[in-house]
Write an enzyme that holds these catalytic residues in place. Sequence first.
Site, PDB file in Angstrom:
ATOM      1  N   ASP A 177       6.272   7.767   1.380  1.00  0.00           N
ATOM      2  CA  ASP A 177       5.062   6.550   0.977  1.00  0.00           C
ATOM      3  C   ASP A 177       5.816   5.453   0.564  1.00  0.00           C
ATOM      4  O   ASP A 177       6.412   5.544  -0.662  1.00  0.00           O
ATOM      5  CB  ASP A 177       4.455   7.441  -0.232  1.00  0.00           C
ATOM      6  CG  ASP A 177       3.313   8.366   0.320  1.00  0.00           C
ATOM      7  OD1 ASP A 177       3.704   8.908   1.656  1.00  0.00           O
ATOM      8  OD2 ASP A 177       2.337   8.441  -0.213  1.00  0.00           O
ATOM      9  N   LYS A 224      -1.871   2.767   2.891  1.00  0.00           N
ATOM     10  CA  LYS A 224      -2.270   3.508   1.713  1.00  0.00           C
ATOM     11  C   LYS A 224      -2.482   2.324   0.837  1.00  0.00           C
ATOM     12  O   LYS A 224      -1.918   1.351   0.829  1.00  0.00           O
ATOM     13  CB  LYS A 224      -1.126   4.319   1.354  1.00  0.00           C
ATOM     14  CG  LYS A 224      -1.259   4.938   0.012  1.00  0.00           C
ATOM     15  CD  LYS A 224      -0.052   5.735  -0.464  1.00  0.00           C
ATOM     16  CE  LYS A 224      -0.091   6.163  -1.894  1.00  0.00           C
ATOM     17  NZ  LYS A 224       1.052   7.125  -2.233  1.00  0.00           N
ATOM     18  N   LYS A 234      -4.997   6.011   3.463  1.00  0.00           N
ATOM     19  CA  LYS A 234      -4.969   6.857   2.240  1.00  0.00           C
ATOM     20  C   LYS A 234      -5.314   6.189   1.171  1.00  0.00           C
ATOM     21  O   LYS A 234      -4.246   5.226   0.545  1.00  0.00           O
ATOM     22  CB  LYS A 234      -3.426   7.379   2.107  1.00  0.00           C
ATOM     23  CG  LYS A 234      -3.258   8.221   0.798  1.00  0.00           C
ATOM     24  CD  LYS A 234      -1.789   8.861   0.685  1.00  0.00           C
ATOM     25  CE  LYS A 234      -1.567   9.514  -0.633  1.00  0.00           C
ATOM     26  NZ  LYS A 234      -0.116   9.937  -0.889  1.00  0.00           N
TER      27      LYS A 234
END
Lengths: 333, 282, 496
Positions: free
Chosen positions: A169, A233, A269
């Site tokens: 991430d 995300k 996400k």
Amino acid sequence: MAKVLRKVEMNQGRTSSSDLATDFGISDDRSLELFLKTLPGVDQVGVEARAAELATRSIKKESKSWAIDMAISMVDLTTLEGADTEGKVRSLCNKAHRPDPTDLGVPHVGAVCVYNDMVGIARSHLDAIGAKEIPVAAVSTAFPSGRASMEVKLRDTRDAIEAGASEIDMVIDRGAFLSGYYKSVFDEIVAIKKECGGRAHLKVILETGELVTYDNVRRASYLAMIAGADFIKTSTGKVTPAATAPVVLIMLQAVRDFFDRTGIQIGVKPAGGIRTSKDAIKQLVLVNEIAGPEWLNPRYFRIGASALLNDLLMQRMKMRDGYYASSNYVSVE
Amino acid sequence: MSKDRIDVKKTYKLFINGAFPRSESGRSYPIYRKGSKVLLAQPAQASRKDLRDAVRAAREARLKWQSATAYNRSQILYRIAEMMEGRRLQFVEEIMAQASLTKSVAEKEVSEAIDLWVWYAGWCDKVGQISGANNPINGPFYNFTSPEPIGVVGVFAESDSSLLGLVRAMAPALAGGNTVVVLASERYPLSAITLSEVIATSDVPAGVINILTGIRNELTPWLASHMEVDGLDISGEKSRRVEIRTLATENLKRVADFGSSTSPNRILALMDQKTIWHPIGI
Amino acid sequence: MTENVNPFAYAPAPESRELVSIESSYDLFINGKFVAPKSKKRFVTINPATEEVLSKISLGGKDDLDLAVKAARRAYESVWSKLPGKERGKYLYRIARLMQERAREFAVLETLDNGKPIRETRDTDIPLAIQHFFYHAGWADKLEFAGNGANPRAHGVVGQIIPWNFPLLMLAWKVAPALATGNTVVLKPAETTSLTALLFAQICIDAELPPGVVNIVTGDGSTGASLVAHNGVDKFAFTGSTEVGKAINRSLASSGKPVTLELGGKGANIVFEDAAIDQAVEGIVQGIFFNQGHVCCAGSRLLVQENIHDHLIEKLERRIEKIRVGDPMDKNTDLGAINSKEQLQKIIELTQSGEIEGAKAWQPDCALPSRGFWFRPTIFTNVTGAHRIAREEIFGPVLSVLTFRTPQEAIEKANNTPYGLAAGVWSEKGSRLLWASRELKAGVIWANTYNKFDAASPFGGYKESGWGREGGRHGLLPYLTHSSTPRVKPSKGVRK
């Protein structure tokens, strides 16, 4: 009947983004800026109204049961505290594997998400308890601010992968984005993607709370997708607002449109602020109605959260037992 | 009521940011039944620091109150009227005790005060329709003017009225979307605190209305000079008016001065007019 | 709709019907009481989603209208005109509050009677109806500021006829300003949708509104015609089709009575190439599928800039596939039932003409319930200005798509209609929005939005879409006169 969409191969391990960039006519600073600025605008009032309308969807009975289990399996169970310890991470891994030890029908979560130095501990503990199938996600690239040299960010990423992370991430450089240095943001993603290679999935954190406008969210989504993100995300969880419904709606619209154009299916996400089952189910409604049912699985949709899992478990108990559950009956990590 | 039972008496406190604190100074002052030495209550005697806190609360509450729709503000002010109606007996008794008025006069005052909230409630979503304008300017532009709240308004409640003068001064500022810091009547402060208890149960966001009881002379210069106060309503203030206006000049506070009249102009006096230009073309 | 690919097809989520109790038959509401119709006639009202009989409604005749008009006259002269505006306003506030308290009950009843989805009645119709009462309550004691002189006066008795597409909302649009300005009312609800008006009558009783201030005479077209013809009515207000509106105006022409008409439309929704395309798609859907397209201001003609046509239609079709058609009581339903068999026939007939004339129809492949009146959301492409579906009001979920090349052409096509109620414009360029808004001949222009309503915002049409405005300060004016004496003398035999 919605027309059945083309089935495409999953894009895991998509390593080269240069062909894609060429397809979009992007070769340099100027062409990237031009491309991003020709994306259609987003009307704030309109998108917020649509998100609010979808929030009125009423999900009951078997749909709710299905949604709760699906949401559990989408949770990236997260701990990102300065005070994290090995003990805390191990206990989180146990929870990820068996969210409710009294009910083995509960699915395991999507991933365990930790800081870099905890990756090895999480990986080895998961393996030890028979949860090899649960990936470890690492927040890297000088998370959450991203304020470090490229060298450090690459090293950070390599460290995480070598310690056993199969999902990275990363954060984008919001400062560069807001200053209009799109290509530098783009190049960073490309470099990190290259570092991930076929070994790890790349989730690109846009930190939408700092990008502020919906137009920026749309532009950053495209920038990340073309640069090679496997997932986009919303947030680090350290900035509010985080995963608001309109922001997620725009990102879902972006992955949908990107898929229609390229045949490549990118995941989304949301992270930050999703604490209740109701919040999570609203997210699934957005996925269902904006991106489409093809995104309704943990491969293409994850929810970054910590407290959410227990609320989902309590809702699950309520549906099973017929009365409201107590937090005394779910474990605290 | 049976003589055997001892009354439970109310403590009269300040109203700041939706809460009921005592004065940070720890002071209070006695209010007697008019013309007697019978103690009615000992309300808080606010200090300049309480005033500072009240202004800070009002400032923070601006966004909440201004961004609420006019329809929503209208319903909230109407709710104040509803809640007052439910407690009219208490208002009547306090007015009678403080000001030594007959029951019928006190009842009339309470009724008028309630109706005045209703009247101003109705203005929230209408004042722009009687004051705004689409201006026929000489060129290819869309040009319109509409009133906007100025911000925080310091309200000097009438000193010789318990309730009506208070409502007369604060309602217009609120209807226009301002937040307020109110100096209650020094002699008749009890109705102001009871009103704040009504306000606290009327869905008014915390900090939108702040009410201070105390010695007017002590608080007046601090309110008039506070640089984060954007306007004053001095309609109810009879003393130190030149001083107030002079102090208000430092940051050009808008000063409303309407005596006891009731008019939409009272709302507009505490609003600024914004004009927007936009080109028209293909 | 997508069972085979989507495990997340929402389970039924019906709103509880227990909230309402519908009586087996209803009387008329005259002079503060429910009274049996002198006509002795009644007719059934059904749920258009199931064809189930809901109740029997009284068919008001001439005698009933006489009673109602007399009651309204008496109430006007003896009570309502003497009451200070401040006190009149309090009655309206009371009505608003009572309606708020029973809002869900109104929503359920409206959905059962009309066929529109509970989401719309709950989130749009009922809250807006309440806002109209709340808003107008505040005007009752401020009429000198309404812009009709220092001493504005009511007309007296107002006759009002409302349509079936927004039964309670249209009642509120009519009754609230009439009462706030000091008039008394004789109202005739639409034949197929009287139930919420009758529940509103109960609200009037509960609010202790003086008898006769509001009278509700249910019935059919003949009842309406009798109300129009009644010489005890001082002012008339009608919402409905242009055809009936013209007939009403013809029959009132000799009397010189003031008339407000809110009639049909064929709204143009113009999408420029630079529009925020996803929100434009939403706006198009809102514009034509809101309330099954039973909206006089519906954006039924989509005008798309040619260079984005294909892309927009593709996005629009995908969006329409997500529309959930079915049980109006289900909280997830987006598109409910067509209000009546007659209306369904009209929609079918016009869409058939579209296909015959060469336009290309597209519908999503969604299942429809077996009973009740239903029509799939429909888009016609390849439509030209000469097609009937581009000219006539369909009043159903049917969109006609036309294209344009330049802004001027868009405006020319948009204005090429006898109607002029509403239009939409979509562009990210402010000056273009304002330019198009200025050029469009319509009473309401929605820029980057569509089908938005508010009690504070005037609504009404240009050209053959009617005259007069409803809502806002402008909506008060048709109910006021500034002459110092009443405009129409009280009819004979009325107690002073």
